[in-house]
Write an enzyme that holds these catalytic residues in place. Structure first.
Site, PDB file in Angstrom:
ATOM      1  N   ASP A  76       0.853  -1.191   0.000  1.00  0.00           N
ATOM      2  CA  ASP A  76       0.000   0.000   0.000  1.00  0.00           C
ATOM      3  C   ASP A  76       0.884   1.235   0.000  1.00  0.00           C
ATOM      4  O   ASP A  76       1.981   1.228   0.568  1.00  0.00           O
ATOM      5  CB  ASP A  76      -0.910   0.024   1.222  1.00  0.00           C
ATOM      6  CG  ASP A  76      -1.956  -1.079   1.193  1.00  0.00           C
ATOM      7  OD1 ASP A  76      -2.395  -1.446   0.087  1.00  0.00           O
ATOM      8  OD2 ASP A  76      -2.331  -1.572   2.269  1.00  0.00           O
ATOM      9  N   ASP A  84      -7.210  -1.329  -4.362  1.00  0.00           N
ATOM     10  CA  ASP A  84      -8.244  -0.951  -3.399  1.00  0.00           C
ATOM     11  C   ASP A  84      -9.147   0.133  -3.973  1.00  0.00           C
ATOM     12  O   ASP A  84     -10.379   0.093  -3.825  1.00  0.00           O
ATOM     13  CB  ASP A  84      -7.604  -0.438  -2.103  1.00  0.00           C
ATOM     14  CG  ASP A  84      -6.800  -1.499  -1.388  1.00  0.00           C
ATOM     15  OD1 ASP A  84      -7.103  -2.690  -1.533  1.00  0.00           O
ATOM     16  OD2 ASP A  84      -5.849  -1.132  -0.669  1.00  0.00           O
TER      17      ASP A  84
END
Length: 225
Positions: free
Chosen positions: A147, A182
């Site tokens: 991420d 995401d």
């Protein structure tokens, strides 16, 4: 909408998602923060997520394995479902949303399945290399999701004192750290929720038009007899 168009959307998301993850993983140590274009409210913030989207976790090695297998099952089902809705002629908007959700799930699945084998462990002082001679930090199905997108648009703010439980506590908006996969899932889901009536109504109209039978009058029927 044709299947190849949906595949093109999926491929585009996967390429951008994986390229950004590879760049972050092999260019910065864990926890590195860098402003985007000099903007404090938009940053690259490198972390690794062993669990689900938005930092949620399912603890332990077994939890990680179960989560990866669940992702694999979801992507397998998604492959069948995407082909099905294209063949059945669902609306373009519905198919695009489904493709975005599928692409996001596939992007994070790639991390979970393979990143443990192809990358070194990232630490606060060590930048990981890809395909190290001594092997990666984990085995098959035990990779961590990379991420890096962080948008702290409001920092050091406080909830109003009169608010129950949260009153007076400090918060940051927007605090989650996420990735392109995401974001793709979130955009697909939110768009479906906002426009589901339009997408489904259009589908119902198309089905009614396809199944409608021509009407003939009683006089035409008698003439035919």
């Amino acid at each position: 909408m044709k299947l190849r168009s949906a595949i093109s959307i999926i491929a585009l998301v996967i390429v951008i998602d994986q390229a950004l993850k590879f760049w972050i993983k092999t260019s910065f140590p864990y926890g590195h923060v860098m402003d985007m274009g000099g903007q404090r409210w938009a940053q690259f913030y490198f972390i690794e997520n062993p669990g689900m989207a938005w930092g949620m976790e399912l603890g332990g090695n077994w939890g990680k394995l179960i989560l990866t297998l669940f992702r694999l099952a979801a992507v397998t089902f998604g492959s069948w479902y995407l082909v099905r809705i294209v063949k059945q002629g669902y609306s373009k908007g519905f198919i695009v949303c489904a493709a975005l959700i599928y692409a996001g799930a596939l992007g994070n699945l790639i991390d979970s399945m393979f990143y443990g084998m192809i990358f070194e462990e990232s630490t606060y002082t060590h930048i990981a290399k890809a395909f190290p001679a001594g092997g990666g930090y984990g085995g098959f199905l035990h990779g961590k999701v990379v991420d890096m997108l962080y948008f702290p648009m409001i920092e050091n703010a406080h909830f109003p004192d009169w608010l129950p439980i949260l009153g007076g506590k400090e918060f940051t908006f927007f605090s989650p750290i996420f990735n392109i996969a995401d974001a793709s899932i979130s955009v697909g889901v939110l768009t479906l929720l906002l426009f589901q009536k339009r997408f489904l109504h259009k589908r119902e109209v198309e089905v009614n038009e396809d199944t409608a039978q021509p009407q003939i009058s009683s006089e035409e029927a008698q003439q035919m007899i």
